[in-house]
Design an enzyme around this catalytic site. Structure first.
Site, PDB file in Angstrom:
ATOM      1  N   TYR A  52       0.846  -1.196   0.000  1.00 37.12           N
ATOM      2  CA  TYR A  52       0.000   0.000   0.000  1.00 37.12           C
ATOM      3  C   TYR A  52       0.877   1.241   0.000  1.00 37.12           C
ATOM      4  O   TYR A  52       1.814   1.331   0.793  1.00 37.12           O
ATOM      5  CB  TYR A  52      -0.911   0.025   1.244  1.00 37.12           C
ATOM      6  N   GLU A  54      -0.568   4.738  -0.575  1.00 41.16           N
ATOM      7  CA  GLU A  54      -1.420   5.914  -0.826  1.00 41.16           C
ATOM      8  C   GLU A  54      -0.612   7.193  -0.662  1.00 41.16           C
ATOM      9  O   GLU A  54       0.199   7.300   0.256  1.00 41.16           O
ATOM     10  CB  GLU A  54      -2.607   5.919   0.148  1.00 41.16           C
ATOM     11  N   ASP A 198      -6.067  13.169 -25.670  1.00 45.89           N
ATOM     12  CA  ASP A 198      -6.096  11.773 -25.251  1.00 45.89           C
ATOM     13  C   ASP A 198      -5.385  10.942 -26.314  1.00 45.89           C
ATOM     14  O   ASP A 198      -5.956  10.661 -27.366  1.00 45.89           O
ATOM     15  CB  ASP A 198      -7.552  11.328 -25.071  1.00 45.89           C
ATOM     16  N   THR A 224      -3.208   5.616 -22.326  1.00 50.16           N
ATOM     17  CA  THR A 224      -3.054   4.299 -21.735  1.00 50.16           C
ATOM     18  C   THR A 224      -1.598   3.905 -21.936  1.00 50.16           C
ATOM     19  O   THR A 224      -0.881   4.534 -22.723  1.00 50.16           O
ATOM     20  CB  THR A 224      -3.932   3.246 -22.436  1.00 50.16           C
ATOM     21  N   LYS A 227      -1.327   0.135 -25.197  1.00 51.41           N
ATOM     22  CA  LYS A 227      -1.653   0.035 -26.636  1.00 51.41           C
ATOM     23  C   LYS A 227      -0.352   0.141 -27.433  1.00 51.41           C
ATOM     24  O   LYS A 227       0.516  -0.703 -27.234  1.00 51.41           O
ATOM     25  CB  LYS A 227      -2.707   1.073 -26.980  1.00 51.41           C
ATOM     26  N   ARG A 233      -1.106  -2.964 -18.629  1.00 48.55           N
ATOM     27  CA  ARG A 233      -2.435  -2.338 -18.696  1.00 48.55           C
ATOM     28  C   ARG A 233      -2.512  -1.218 -17.670  1.00 48.55           C
ATOM     29  O   ARG A 233      -2.365  -1.447 -16.479  1.00 48.55           O
ATOM     30  CB  ARG A 233      -3.484  -3.418 -18.413  1.00 48.55           C
TER      31      ARG A 233
HETATM   32  C1  LIG Z   1      -8.446   2.882 -24.909  1.00 47.98           C
HETATM   33  C2  LIG Z   1      -8.822   4.285 -24.742  1.00 47.98           C
HETATM   34  C3  LIG Z   1      -9.110   4.842 -23.491  1.00 47.98           C
HETATM   35  C4  LIG Z   1      -9.358   4.079 -22.214  1.00 47.98           C
HETATM   36  O1  LIG Z   1      -8.617   3.111 -21.831  1.00 47.98           O
HETATM   37  P1  LIG Z   1      -9.021   2.080 -20.666  1.00 47.98           P
HETATM   38  O2  LIG Z   1      -7.659   1.801 -20.100  1.00 47.98           O
HETATM   39  O3  LIG Z   1      -9.673   0.945 -21.331  1.00 47.98           O
HETATM   40  O4  LIG Z   1      -9.886   2.781 -19.694  1.00 47.98           O
HETATM   41  C5  LIG Z   1      -9.327   6.205 -23.410  1.00 47.98           C
HETATM   42  N1  LIG Z   1      -9.269   6.982 -24.496  1.00 47.98           N
HETATM   43  C6  LIG Z   1      -9.028   6.475 -25.709  1.00 47.98           C
HETATM   44  C7  LIG Z   1      -8.969   7.396 -26.870  1.00 47.98           C
HETATM   45  C8  LIG Z   1      -8.819   5.114 -25.878  1.00 47.98           C
HETATM   46  O5  LIG Z   1      -8.620   4.626 -27.100  1.00 47.98           O
END
Ligand SMILES: *Cc1c(COP(=O)(O)O)cnc(C)c1O
Length: 415
Positions: A52, A54, A198, A224, A227, A233
């Site tokens: 933990y 925090e 994003d 993220t 990807k 993850r």
């Molecule tokens: C995949 C994705 C997310 C969110 O990812 P998670 O980890 O699944 O919550 C947010 N924004 C965009 C543009 C994405 O492609």
């Protein structure tokens, strides 16, 4: 690997093995997926899972956080360097959490956000009514130009003038073209909105310089890590210095409890990998493969939204093939090819049916495949779609897919 699991819980072990086999034996064309390296997997399953922590480095609510401070500082530093960010928070559990933290940092419930509509490439967390983002905030969806399948920045500008959003989201989950963050900044300045970029899908390309950087144009950048970035993850939230304290506070204690220190360790490893010259070559190959796959599909008479791709992703409009997205996804899976159904701009089918499929090359590129394999994959896809009701033909394609995947092992794990 997994010798302890095998001994103590054969039921779970067998399911893990099934998933391993699926990944090795199928062609993974889901644009948001990838294969993390062994070092990333090891860090993610390390002893940090027990701890933990925090708070933030130097300001924890628990004792014994020395190594946690060290690993989180390492991750932050590498992250800032990698993305050229003034401030980085490496704690978001996912991309959605990162977006939520940014919204909660500068918006109040009922404020207006503008982002790409789900069926025009946007993400649920960009204001879709079923997501927290659409339930707590008033949202104005951006739609793609009907003719080009691309963002029309003049239309976005006019929409912003009319609706006066407090924050604009620049980013997508299903958009195969370059996103012009500078233009989004100009629109934000024009209407006095914050800009959140994003880059969940394109983070790896951005790091490698193959997609323009969202900095210095953005107030906030979220992504993220699993990807194109090929880490564990998880999520990341970055911002300009002036928002640092606000953002940190809105992640913890705002929306999360204890950080996943094991995942933060794995993020640090992934950032280290992304700093190496090989990573740039990998990202270049992703784009080359994406373009080769797009060309192959066009040769097979598939229509692509926007006519092609600039990045790692392709959105196929299946209407001329007389098959819906959900059936295409199923047929391809029968042939050993994993993809996902996806709405296309102005889709008249429901999101669970759709008229399209989304394809991406990050995962197959990780296993070493190049343009020649992409051309072959385009032919596999075409044959499968044309054999929708021929089980034998699909079985035959699956055999050929297996031959190809056997030549390009990922982990090469043996019991
Ligand atoms: C995949 C994705 C997310 C969110 O990812 P998670 O980890 O699944 O919550 C947010 N924004 C965009 C543009 C994405 O492609």
């Amino acid at each position: 690997m997994f010798e302890h699991l095998k001994k103590s819980d054969s039921e779970v072990y067998e399911i893990v093995k099934k998933e391993y086999r699926r990944q090795e034996e199928c062609l993974e064309l889901i644009a948001s997926e990838n294969f993390a390296s062994y070092p990333v997997l090891e860090a993610a399953s390390s002893f940090f899972t027990n701890k933990y922590a925090e708070g933030y480095p130097g300001k924890r609510y628990y004792g014994g956080c020395g190594p946690c401070d060290e690993i989180e500082r390492t991750a932050q530093e590498r992250c800032r360097k990698l993305f050229n960010a003034e401030h980085a928070n490496v704690q978001p559990h996912s991309g959605t959490q990162a977006n939520m933290a940014v919204y909660f940092s500068v918006l109040s419930p009922g404020d207006t956000i503008m982002g790409m509509h789900l069926s025009h490439g946007g993400h649920l967390s960009h204001g879709h009514p079923t997501s927290f983002s659409g339930r707590y905030f008033h949202t104005v969806p951006i739609e793609l130009d009907r003719r080009t399948g691309m963002i029309d920045y003049d239309v976005v500008n006019r929409l912003a003038e009319k609706t006066k959003p407090k924050l604009i989201v620049a980013g997508a989950s299903a958009y195969s073209r370059i996103i012009d963050f500078k233009k989004f900044r100009e629109i934000c300045d024009h209407v006095g909105a914050y800009l959140m970029s994003d880059i969940a899908h394109i983070a790896g390309l951005v790091v490698a310089g193959l997609h323009p950087s969202p900095f210095p144009h953005s107030d906030f950048v979220t992504t993220t890590t699993h990807k194109t970035l090929r880490g564990p993850r998880g999520g990341l939230a970055m911002c300009r210095k002036e928002f640092a304290e606000l953002l940190d506070k809105n992640i913890f204690p705002g929306i999360q409890g204890g950080p996943f220190m094991h995942i933060i360790a794995a993020k640090a490893v992934a950032f280290g990998e992304a700093m190496k010259p090989e990573f740039r070559l990998y990202q270049e190959q992703i784009v080359k493969n994406s373009k080769a796959l797009a060309e192959g599909l066009i040769e097979e008479k598939f229509n692509l939204v926007s006519g092609g791709t600039d990045n790692h992703m392709i959105l196929v409009d299946l209407r001329n093939k007389g098959i819906k997205g959900n059936l295409a996804q199923y047929i391809l899976e029968e042939a050993g090819i994993t993809s996902n159904k996806n709405s296309i701009p102005n889709d008249t089918e429901k999101p669970f049916i759709t008229s399209g499929i989304r394809l991406g090359t990050p995962a197959v590129t990780t296993r070493g495949m190049k343009e020649a394999q992409m051309k072959q994959i385009a032919v596999f896809i075409s044959r499968a779609i044309n054999s929708a009701d021929n089980k034998e033909a699909l079985k035959e394609i699956k055999k050929e897919v297996r031959k190809m995947t056997d030549t390009f092992p990922i982990y090469g794990w043996t019991e």
